[in-house]
Design a protein around this motif. Structure first.
Motif, mmCIF file in Angstrom:
data_model
loop_
_atom_site.group_PDB
_atom_site.id
_atom_site.type_symbol
_atom_site.label_atom_id
_atom_site.label_comp_id
_atom_site.label_asym_id
_atom_site.label_seq_id
_atom_site.Cartn_x
_atom_site.Cartn_y
_atom_site.Cartn_z
ATOM 1 N N GLY A 19 30.176 34.889 43.120
ATOM 2 C CA GLY A 19 30.456 35.347 44.474
ATOM 3 C C GLY A 19 31.438 36.497 44.427
ATOM 4 N N GLY A 20 31.871 36.941 45.613
ATOM 5 C CA GLY A 20 32.761 38.077 45.674
ATOM 6 C C GLY A 20 34.113 37.824 45.039
ATOM 7 N N MET A 21 34.539 36.556 45.017
ATOM 8 C CA MET A 21 35.849 36.239 44.446
ATOM 9 C C MET A 21 35.792 35.971 42.954
ATOM 10 S SD MET A 21 38.142 36.355 46.860
ATOM 11 C CE MET A 21 39.503 35.317 46.323
ATOM 12 N N GLY A 22 34.605 35.749 42.392
ATOM 13 C CA GLY A 22 34.520 35.470 40.964
ATOM 14 C C GLY A 22 33.357 34.558 40.633
ATOM 15 N N GLU A 23 33.492 33.810 39.535
ATOM 16 C CA GLU A 23 32.438 32.928 39.044
ATOM 17 C C GLU A 23 32.873 31.472 39.136
ATOM 18 O OE1 GLU A 23 30.628 35.865 35.562
ATOM 19 O OE2 GLU A 23 31.898 34.147 35.009
ATOM 20 N N VAL A 24 31.893 30.585 39.283
ATOM 21 C CA VAL A 24 32.144 29.145 39.280
ATOM 22 C C VAL A 24 31.410 28.538 38.094
ATOM 23 C CG1 VAL A 24 32.001 26.984 40.562
ATOM 24 C CG2 VAL A 24 32.345 29.134 41.780
ATOM 25 N N HIS A 25 32.121 27.761 37.294
ATOM 26 C CA HIS A 25 31.561 27.133 36.094
ATOM 27 C C HIS A 25 31.699 25.624 36.174
ATOM 28 C CE1 HIS A 25 31.384 30.906 33.591
ATOM 29 N NE2 HIS A 25 32.239 31.286 34.527
ATOM 30 N N LEU A 26 30.714 24.931 35.642
ATOM 31 C CA LEU A 26 30.860 23.515 35.357
ATOM 32 C C LEU A 26 31.685 23.407 34.087
ATOM 33 C CD1 LEU A 26 30.086 20.532 35.914
ATOM 34 C CD2 LEU A 26 28.125 20.900 34.405
ATOM 35 N N ALA A 27 32.703 22.542 34.114
ATOM 36 C CA ALA A 27 33.615 22.458 32.973
ATOM 37 C C ALA A 27 33.959 21.019 32.665
ATOM 38 C CB ALA A 27 34.891 23.254 33.263
ATOM 39 N N GLY A 33 36.160 14.345 31.759
ATOM 40 C CA GLY A 33 35.383 14.336 32.990
ATOM 41 C C GLY A 33 34.808 15.707 33.288
ATOM 42 N N LEU A 34 34.229 15.852 34.463
ATOM 43 C CA LEU A 34 33.634 17.117 34.878
ATOM 44 C C LEU A 34 34.389 17.672 36.078
ATOM 45 C CD1 LEU A 34 29.802 16.354 34.634
ATOM 46 C CD2 LEU A 34 31.206 17.664 33.021
ATOM 47 N N ALA A 35 34.456 18.987 36.153
ATOM 48 C CA ALA A 35 35.098 19.665 37.270
ATOM 49 C C ALA A 35 34.410 21.002 37.482
ATOM 50 C CB ALA A 35 36.588 19.868 37.009
ATOM 51 N N ALA A 36 34.611 21.582 38.651
ATOM 52 C CA ALA A 36 34.136 22.939 38.931
ATOM 53 C C ALA A 36 35.331 23.875 38.817
ATOM 54 C CB ALA A 36 33.527 23.014 40.325
ATOM 55 N N VAL A 37 35.189 24.909 38.000
ATOM 56 C CA VAL A 37 36.285 25.851 37.768
ATOM 57 C C VAL A 37 35.868 27.212 38.305
ATOM 58 C CG1 VAL A 37 37.721 27.011 36.048
ATOM 59 C CG2 VAL A 37 37.091 24.608 35.742
ATOM 60 N N LYS A 38 36.611 27.697 39.277
ATOM 61 C CA LYS A 38 36.366 29.040 39.821
ATOM 62 C C LYS A 38 37.297 30.018 39.111
ATOM 63 C CE LYS A 38 34.848 30.310 43.682
ATOM 64 N NZ LYS A 38 34.464 30.576 45.079
ATOM 65 N N ILE A 39 36.715 31.002 38.458
ATOM 66 C CA ILE A 39 37.484 32.032 37.764
ATOM 67 C C ILE A 39 37.512 33.266 38.657
ATOM 68 C CG2 ILE A 39 37.622 33.494 35.713
ATOM 69 C CD1 ILE A 39 36.179 31.285 34.190
ATOM 70 N N ALA A 82 43.061 34.120 36.619
ATOM 71 C CA ALA A 82 43.464 33.124 37.610
ATOM 72 C C ALA A 82 42.293 32.168 37.820
ATOM 73 C CB ALA A 82 43.847 33.798 38.920
ATOM 74 N N TYR A 83 42.561 30.885 37.875
ATOM 75 C CA TYR A 83 41.490 29.900 38.007
ATOM 76 C C TYR A 83 41.887 28.816 38.994
ATOM 77 C CZ TYR A 83 44.367 27.034 34.903
ATOM 78 O OH TYR A 83 45.406 26.312 34.359
ATOM 79 N N LEU A 84 40.860 28.221 39.588
ATOM 80 C CA LEU A 84 41.019 27.152 40.564
ATOM 81 C C LEU A 84 40.051 26.037 40.179
ATOM 82 C CD1 LEU A 84 42.346 26.555 43.456
ATOM 83 C CD2 LEU A 84 40.153 27.281 44.371
ATOM 84 N N VAL A 85 40.558 24.819 40.094
ATOM 85 C CA VAL A 85 39.749 23.681 39.656
ATOM 86 C C VAL A 85 39.565 22.725 40.825
ATOM 87 C CG1 VAL A 85 39.528 21.805 37.990
ATOM 88 C CG2 VAL A 85 40.733 23.908 37.351
ATOM 89 N N THR A 86 38.310 22.410 41.127
ATOM 90 C CA THR A 86 38.011 21.440 42.173
ATOM 91 C C THR A 86 37.139 20.330 41.608
ATOM 92 O OG1 THR A 86 36.003 22.549 42.941
ATOM 93 C CG2 THR A 86 38.086 23.251 43.928
ATOM 94 N N GLU A 87 37.065 19.260 42.363
ATOM 95 C CA GLU A 87 36.175 18.157 41.988
ATOM 96 C C GLU A 87 34.738 18.672 41.924
ATOM 97 O OE1 GLU A 87 34.807 14.523 44.612
ATOM 98 O OE2 GLU A 87 36.851 14.218 43.874
ATOM 99 N N TYR A 88 34.004 18.254 40.915
ATOM 100 C CA TYR A 88 32.599 18.648 40.796
ATOM 101 C C TYR A 88 31.757 17.747 41.693
ATOM 102 C CZ TYR A 88 27.926 19.214 38.838
ATOM 103 O OH TYR A 88 26.580 19.430 38.690
#
Length: 519
Positions: A19-27, A33-39, A82-88
């Protein structure tokens, strides 16, 4: 595959989207465990101003209650990243689901509407505005709808008007967002209306085409809502009002969706669509909050500061969503110790006249008119959480000269409280006060840039024998203090106002909320 890349201790497994703010990865998390990481886009992440804003926004996002959201778990800056981690969250987004299986109706649509409104209530209770609510930011998990991407939503900043329109998606932008005006939670309510209209009809409410054409129709035309079930169409129509003041709040949406009906009915809406066979009232309980008590004092220092189909990915889910939605609802006649608490000022706030002045409901707001040389302080009809509290209010000094704000850790019997004060002359203070005393200034007075309408947010958190106190004005941190001298503990919180020595003052409060300090 990029499984060997590690950001902030999270091993990236595969790309989920861009997206415009960056990429989202499954991590994979450090614990497996699993999380969604927005870079975040590196060009943004290298900007010092963005880094400061990022830290502030993440702090707010982490305080959002988890009801129907993908909570923020972690965030940081690793080198230039810069990264943001949310629940997957497993499940398709709403745009994919409608594209692949068609619009929702009946109970499916009702459950979606309640779930997204619940998420917005939690987001707004933390002082955050999503700004970009759209179908692709709603994930349909096995436990119900989950709103994502509020973690990078900017807090209200009147100096950042140019960025506000950029963060919106044209088809779901509110008129004030199109005009580049300061945004409020009502902006998200408008987007909620657009999302529900899309989910129930498969069409954009203001049509497609070039962005300029869509924005023109948002400003000039009414939404196309034919095809929506009659009951929900009326709620969506109010949410899509051109005038932000005419839209319900997120909490108001919940009240409209379930109205004055039994609380169990609200959970049944979710159960029959998002869950399997579940007992509607399992695990539910209600706790009555204490009645509000009026307080006023002579101010010794007045100058001081059922759908068409059951979608396969939701069959057989547990009762968690039903319970979460039920916990977030403010159904008339039933008060629960659930968070956040948002005042409608009709729910047992004190009204009446005393020697110090008058407290009254004023439309949807609450007004304190203070006689010369007096101070009024009023309790919310809710005890503070034991973990510490965030108190927020939107207030206006409508007439006269004086000061106003919020308070926490107060006691009706002793008059103890911490006051967070804004003066009409543009100063802020934090005061430890006891009724009838001068009060001990813990911070200030300090000059600040206020506005005609000020949003005041205060944090009262306790660690051992120390209470930490922080104050924000219009989303900027303006004061910090600590109290280790027999500090007050959690009790009551509310609003206050004081007049000058020779003239009265009238202060209007248009919102008030309490929520626990995140642990």
């Amino acid at each position: 595959m990029n499984g060997d890349r590690v950001i902030g201790g999270y091993a990236l497994r595969r790309l989920l989207g861009r997206g415009g703010m960056g990429e989202v990865h499954l991590a994979a998390t450090p614990t497996g465990g699993l999380a969604a990481v927005k870079i975040i886009n590196p060009a943004l992440a290298r900007d010092p101003a963005f880094r400061r804003r990022f830290e502030r926004e993440v702090a707010a996002a982490r305080r959002v209650a988890r009801f129907c959201t993908a909570p923020v778990l972690d965030a940081g800056i690793d080198g230039d990243v810069a990264y943001l981690v949310t629940e997957y969250v497993r499940g398709p987004d709403l745009a994919e689901a409608v594209r692949d299986q068609g619009p929702l109706s009946g109970g499916n649509l009702e459950a979606l509407a309640v779930g997204i409104a619940t998420a917005l209530s939690a987001i707004h209770g933390a002082g955050v505005i999503h700004r970009d609510l759209k179908p692709s930011n709603v994930l349909l998990s096995p436990l119900g709808p989950r709103v994502i991407d509020f973690g990078i939503a900017q807090l209200v900043d009147n100096d950042s008007l140019a960025s506000q329109a950029i963060l919106g998606t044209p088809a779901f932008m509110a008129p004030e967002q199109v005009r580049g005006e300061p945004l409020t939670p009502a902006t998200d309510v408008f987007a909620w209306g657009g999302v529900i209209a899309f989910a129930g009809t498969g069409r954009l409410p203001f049509g497609g085409g070039a962005p300029g054409e869509v924005l023109y129709r948002i400003m000039q035309d009414g939404p196309r809502l034919d095809g929506l079930d009659e009951g929900i169409r009326e709620v969506v129509s109010r949410a899509l009002a051109k005038d932000a003041h005419l839209r319900p709040t997120a909490q108001g949406l919940l009240s409209e969706l379930v109205g004055g009906i039994r609380l169990t009915t609200a959970t049944e809406v979710v159960e029959r669509t998002w869950t399997g066979a579940v007992t509607a009232d399992a695990g539910l309980s209600a706790a009555w909050a204490p009645a509000a008590r009026p307080h006023d004092s002579r101010a010794p220092d007045p100058g001081a500061p059922g759908g068409r189909r059951r979608w396969p990915w939701v069959a057989g889910a547990a009762a968690a969503t039903a319970l979460a939605v039920a916990a977030a609802l403010a159904v008339p006649g039933l008060r629960q110790q659930t968070w956040p608490y948002e005042a409608g000022f009709g729910d047992a706030w004190a009204i009446g006249t005393s020697e110090g002045g008058t407290a009254r409901q004023a439309g949807t707001g609450y007004e304190l008119t203070v006689n010369p040389g007096w101070r009024l302080w009023k309790s919310a009809p809710r005890q503070e959480p034991e973990t510490g509290v965030i108190v927020s209010a939107k207030a206006t000094l409508a007439e006269g000269a004086g000061e106003y704000g919020v308070w926490c850790h107060g006691s009706a019997s002793s008059g103890d409280r911490y006051e967070f004060v804004v003066s009409g002359s543009g100063k802020v203070t934090i005061v430890k006060r006891r009724t009838g005393t001068q009060g001990k200034i813990l911070y200030g007075p300090a000059n600040v840039k206020g506005a005609a309408v000020n949003r005041i947010v205060a944090e009262c958190g306790r660690s051992g024998d120390k209470v930490t106190l922080r104050m924000w004005l219009n989303e900027g941190l303006v004061a910090e203090a600590a109290d280790t001298d027999a500090p007050y503990g959690p009790a009551e919180a509310g609003v206050h106002a004081a007049s000058g020595a020779t003239g009265s003052a009238r202060v209007r409060f248009d919102s008030f909320a309490l929520r626990p300090v995140a642990q």
